[in-house]
Design a protein around this motif. Structure first.
Motif, short mmCIF file in Angstrom:
data_model
loop_
_atom_site.label_atom_id
_atom_site.label_comp_id
_atom_site.label_asym_id
_atom_site.label_seq_id
_atom_site.Cartn_x
_atom_site.Cartn_y
_atom_site.Cartn_z
N ASP A 170 0.84 -1.19 0.00
CA ASP A 170 0.00 0.00 0.00
C ASP A 170 0.88 1.25 0.00
OD1 ASP A 170 -1.55 2.26 1.32
OD2 ASP A 170 -3.14 0.75 1.14
N GLN A 171 0.57 2.19 -0.86
CA GLN A 171 1.37 3.41 -0.98
C GLN A 171 0.78 4.58 -0.19
OE1 GLN A 171 4.43 3.53 -2.59
NE2 GLN A 171 4.07 1.32 -2.58
N THR A 172 -0.31 4.34 0.54
CA THR A 172 -0.93 5.40 1.34
C THR A 172 0.04 5.84 2.43
OG1 THR A 172 -3.09 4.40 0.95
CG2 THR A 172 -2.94 5.98 2.75
N SER A 173 0.09 7.14 2.65
CA SER A 173 0.96 7.67 3.69
C SER A 173 0.61 7.07 5.04
CB SER A 173 0.82 9.19 3.76
OG SER A 173 1.43 9.69 4.93
N PRO A 174 1.62 6.68 5.82
CA PRO A 174 1.34 6.18 7.18
C PRO A 174 0.59 7.22 8.02
CG PRO A 174 3.63 5.76 6.58
CD PRO A 174 3.04 6.61 5.50
N ALA A 175 0.74 8.50 7.70
CA ALA A 175 0.06 9.54 8.45
C ALA A 175 -1.46 9.42 8.33
CB ALA A 175 0.51 10.92 7.99
N VAL A 176 -1.94 8.92 7.20
CA VAL A 176 -3.38 8.71 7.01
C VAL A 176 -3.88 7.69 8.02
CG1 VAL A 176 -5.11 7.74 5.44
CG2 VAL A 176 -3.44 9.41 4.59
N TRP A 177 -3.22 6.54 8.08
CA TRP A 177 -3.66 5.47 8.97
C TRP A 177 -3.46 5.87 10.43
CZ3 TRP A 177 -6.70 3.47 5.94
CH2 TRP A 177 -6.38 3.15 4.62
N ARG A 178 -2.38 6.58 10.73
CA ARG A 178 -2.13 7.03 12.09
C ARG A 178 -3.23 8.00 12.52
NH1 ARG A 178 2.86 8.58 11.51
NH2 ARG A 178 2.40 10.74 11.04
N THR A 179 -3.61 8.92 11.64
CA THR A 179 -4.65 9.90 11.97
C THR A 179 -5.99 9.23 12.19
OG1 THR A 179 -3.48 11.61 10.74
CG2 THR A 179 -5.83 11.99 11.16
N LEU A 180 -6.37 8.32 11.30
CA LEU A 180 -7.63 7.61 11.47
C LEU A 180 -7.61 6.75 12.73
CD1 LEU A 180 -8.44 6.61 7.78
CD2 LEU A 180 -9.57 8.36 9.17
N SER A 181 -6.46 6.14 13.03
CA SER A 181 -6.34 5.32 14.24
C SER A 181 -6.51 6.16 15.50
CB SER A 181 -4.98 4.61 14.28
OG SER A 181 -4.91 3.64 13.29
N ILE A 182 -5.91 7.33 15.51
CA ILE A 182 -6.03 8.22 16.66
C ILE A 182 -7.49 8.61 16.87
CG2 ILE A 182 -5.48 10.56 17.50
CD1 ILE A 182 -2.71 10.16 16.08
N LEU A 183 -8.15 9.01 15.80
CA LEU A 183 -9.55 9.42 15.91
C LEU A 183 -10.43 8.24 16.34
CD1 LEU A 183 -9.79 11.76 12.82
CD2 LEU A 183 -9.84 12.44 15.24
N HIS A 184 -10.11 7.06 15.84
CA HIS A 184 -10.87 5.87 16.22
C HIS A 184 -10.70 5.58 17.71
CE1 HIS A 184 -12.55 1.84 16.12
NE2 HIS A 184 -11.45 1.40 16.71
N ALA A 185 -9.47 5.64 18.19
CA ALA A 185 -9.18 5.31 19.59
C ALA A 185 -9.61 6.40 20.56
CB ALA A 185 -7.69 5.03 19.76
N ASP A 186 -9.41 7.66 20.18
CA ASP A 186 -9.59 8.76 21.12
C ASP A 186 -10.85 9.59 20.88
OD1 ASP A 186 -7.18 7.88 22.12
OD2 ASP A 186 -6.01 9.47 21.20
N GLY A 187 -11.51 9.38 19.76
CA GLY A 187 -12.72 10.13 19.46
C GLY A 187 -12.41 11.48 18.81
N PRO A 188 -13.46 12.24 18.51
CA PRO A 188 -13.29 13.52 17.84
C PRO A 188 -12.38 14.46 18.62
CG PRO A 188 -15.60 12.89 17.87
CD PRO A 188 -14.87 11.92 18.76
N MET A 189 -11.59 15.24 17.90
CA MET A 189 -10.71 16.21 18.54
C MET A 189 -10.45 17.39 17.61
SD MET A 189 -7.03 14.18 18.62
CE MET A 189 -7.63 12.94 19.72
N ARG A 190 -9.98 18.45 18.19
CA ARG A 190 -9.63 19.65 17.43
C ARG A 190 -8.39 19.38 16.59
NH1 ARG A 190 -10.45 24.78 21.48
NH2 ARG A 190 -12.66 24.45 21.81
#
Length: 144
Positions: A28-48
């Motif tokens: 997969d060529q998707t930036s790791p930052a994409v998956w990291r960001t989605l993972s953070i939001l999934h684990a921690d919920g909505p944030m600023r």
């Protein structure tokens, strides 16, 4: 015998290494930052946006660009912050959740060959360790 700090350091670096080699194996060529960001939001919920940038360890302008791209892909959405009407919270969408789940499935498939031949007891040990990690790294555990 290893002390707890050595064990924790080994666990963190081994988990990072496993994530990196499994991600490379997916192709997969998707930036790791994409998956990291989605993972953070999934684990921690909505944030600023600023909180999300800090959690993801990127500069706020970088996170702004990433959020714009994720919104364009319908992976995240902006919702009003009830505590501050001038601010927005970033949250995952159903499509973003499905993409993250699919990514995690591909990672697990890519990592599976490294764990072939484990005994049931060894795999049970890994399952227990994963459960402990999840419990100890939740927001509730960190806030306590």
């Amino acid at each position: 015998m290893n002390d707890s700090r050595t064990t924790l350091a080994s666990l963190i670096t081994s988990a990072h290494h496993l994530t990196r080699i499994a991600a490379q194996a997916t192709g997969d060529q998707t930036s790791p930052a994409v998956w990291r960001t989605l993972s953070i939001l999934h684990a921690d919920g909505p944030m600023r946006l600023g909180e999300l940038a800090v959690a993801s360890r990127v500069a706020q302008p970088t996170m702004s660009k990433l959020v714009a791209n994720l919104a364009g892909d319908d992976y995240i959405r902006r919702i009003a912050d009830v505590e501050d009407s001038r601010a927005w919270l970033i949250a995952t969408t159903a499509k973003g959740q499905r993409a993250l789940e699919a990514w995690r499935d591909r990672l697990a498939d890519a990592a599976a060959p490294y764990f072939q031949g484990l005994t049931a007891d060894e795999f049970d040990t890994l399952a227990k360790a994963a459960r402990i990690l999840q419990e100890r790294t939740s927001l509730e555990a960190v806030a306590a």
